[in-house]
Design a protein around this motif. Structure first.
Motif, short mmCIF file in Angstrom:
data_model
loop_
_atom_site.label_atom_id
_atom_site.label_comp_id
_atom_site.label_asym_id
_atom_site.label_seq_id
_atom_site.Cartn_x
_atom_site.Cartn_y
_atom_site.Cartn_z
N GLU A 14 -30.29 -3.10 -1.69
CA GLU A 14 -29.33 -2.54 -0.93
C GLU A 14 -29.12 -3.25 0.53
OE1 GLU A 14 -31.35 -0.41 -2.65
OE2 GLU A 14 -30.10 0.21 -4.16
N ASP A 110 -38.07 4.27 -13.73
CA ASP A 110 -37.17 5.31 -12.74
C ASP A 110 -37.04 6.56 -13.79
OD1 ASP A 110 -36.51 3.84 -10.17
OD2 ASP A 110 -36.21 2.44 -11.63
N PHE A 116 -28.13 9.03 -4.71
CA PHE A 116 -28.67 7.87 -4.11
C PHE A 116 -28.01 7.55 -2.66
CE2 PHE A 116 -30.33 3.73 -3.29
CZ PHE A 116 -31.72 3.68 -3.76
N GLY A 117 -28.41 7.88 -1.62
CA GLY A 117 -27.92 7.82 -0.39
C GLY A 117 -26.71 8.36 -0.15
N PHE A 148 -38.48 9.97 -7.17
CA PHE A 148 -37.69 10.04 -5.78
C PHE A 148 -37.82 11.51 -5.58
CE2 PHE A 148 -35.66 5.78 -5.17
CZ PHE A 148 -36.08 5.04 -6.14
N VAL A 174 -41.24 7.72 -3.83
CA VAL A 174 -40.33 7.35 -2.82
C VAL A 174 -39.93 8.64 -2.02
CG1 VAL A 174 -38.30 5.70 -2.68
CG2 VAL A 174 -39.82 5.65 -4.61
N VAL A 177 -35.45 9.06 0.54
CA VAL A 177 -33.92 8.49 0.18
C VAL A 177 -33.07 9.75 0.32
CG1 VAL A 177 -32.60 7.45 -1.52
CG2 VAL A 177 -35.04 6.65 -1.39
N ILE A 206 -38.82 5.79 3.71
CA ILE A 206 -37.54 4.93 4.15
C ILE A 206 -37.73 5.09 5.62
CG2 ILE A 206 -35.03 4.92 4.12
CD1 ILE A 206 -36.41 4.29 1.31
N GLU A 210 -41.83 5.26 7.13
CA GLU A 210 -42.78 4.30 6.10
C GLU A 210 -44.09 4.39 6.70
OE1 GLU A 210 -42.48 -0.28 6.36
OE2 GLU A 210 -41.85 0.18 4.38
N GLU A 229 -37.18 -3.72 1.51
CA GLU A 229 -36.49 -2.58 0.41
C GLU A 229 -36.36 -1.24 1.30
OE1 GLU A 229 -37.38 -3.04 -3.51
OE2 GLU A 229 -36.41 -1.10 -3.85
N ASP A 230 -37.31 -0.86 1.86
CA ASP A 230 -37.71 0.50 2.30
C ASP A 230 -37.32 0.57 3.78
OD1 ASP A 230 -38.44 0.87 -0.50
OD2 ASP A 230 -40.76 0.55 0.22
N ASN A 231 -37.82 -0.30 4.67
CA ASN A 231 -37.73 -0.58 6.17
C ASN A 231 -37.76 -1.86 6.66
OD1 ASN A 231 -38.56 0.38 8.78
ND2 ASN A 231 -40.67 0.00 8.32
#
Ligand code: KMH
Ligand code: ZN
Length: 274
Positions: A14, A110, A116-117, A148, A174, A177, A206, A210, A229-231
């Protein structure tokens, strides 16, 4: 406590160069970022790949060349391709990297559907999770169970009970998110207390969450994932120049807390990889 396994999620599907110009897209950039993370102390590279223009792809050929590039620079690192890919991809598209030869040592699995978001939907129906688990099992690959939210943990445990998900189970929580579980100590402790004691787990969160969440994981005996990917920030307002910088910060935190860092072979042993 077990040594700490650090995973670097070096690019994700993303985040873009508009947010941080150091996000890797090309094969060369992916190799360079994997190397920086590995040299800093990461033993696992969680891998998404991109086209040269940044478009996320699950192309087996693109994964193949990226694996080759990473192995050239850090031959012993564990590469964990994503089977999550990007929102909207088909299951077949997402599964492509598990068909590499030789098969990757690990891959993500997953464990549920979510907003998502906000308004996008990351679809993982129970039938799809079972299908992914079977294909990953057939290839002798170890899955990291991506959760998640708490319901995803329960789904993984239910599918384990039914025999679809094999031991030893390794989770990645995770947090933070939008649409998933919050990144708070209370919620992380809830997740950790929800899995059997003989499981291993890793934690990522995120943005600004993190490092606090990873620190809590280090303290509780879990493992750590960081990366673009996360931060994308090293600290408030300071963009990270590389994944290596983010991994290096985890190493410093672990050192302060008295937790040693696992090398890739030690990580293999902890995770029960063949
Ligand atoms: N990109 C997210 C929609 C995974 O790697 O398995 C899914 C994801 C999870 O990143
Ligand atoms: Zn991912």
């Amino acid at each position: 406590m077990e040594k700490l396994i650090i995973t670097a999620a070096i690019c994700g599907a993303e985040v873009t160069k508009e947010s941080n110009p150091n996000i890797p897209y090309t094969v060369e950039e992916i190799g360079k970022e994997a190397e920086s993370a590995y040299k800093a102390g990461a033993s696992i590279i969680h891998l998404h790949v991109r086209e040269d223009d940044g478009t996320p792809t699950q192309s087996k050929e693109r994964f193949r060349v990226c694996f080759e590039e990473i192995k050239k620079k850090c031959s012993n690192v564990i590469i964990q391709p994503s089977t999550g890919g990007a929102v909207g991809m088909s299951n077949e598209e997402r599964l492509q990297p598990i068909f590499l030869e030789p098969p990757p040592e690990m891959a993500t699995l997953d464990c549920g559907t979510m907003n998502f978001g906000g308004d996008e939907i990351f679809v993982n129906t129970e039938t799809a999770i079972i299908y992914f688990a079977k294909e990953i099992n057939n290839r002798g690959i170890k899955y990291e169970l991506e959760c998640f939210d708490k319901g995803m943990v329960d789904t993984a445990l239910r599918l384990h009970e039914k025999g679809y998900i094999k031991d030893p189970m390794h989770f990645n929580f995770v947090l933070g998110v939008v649409g998933g579980i919050n990144a708070t100590p209370r919620d992380l402790i809830f997740l950790v207390n929800s899995i059997p004691k003989n499981c291993t787990y890793s934690v990522c969160a995120i943005g600004r969450h993190e490092f606090p969440m990873v620190t809590l994981s280090i303290m509780m005996g879990g493992h750590a994932r960081v990366g673009f990917e996360d931060n994308i920030y090293l600290s408030k307002g300071v963009l990270a120049k590389s994944n290596g910088e983010l991994v290096n910060k985890v190493v410093r935190l672990a050192n302060e807390l008295g937790r040693e860092i696992a090398n890739p072979d030690e990580a293999r042993k902890i995770l029960g990889l063949k």
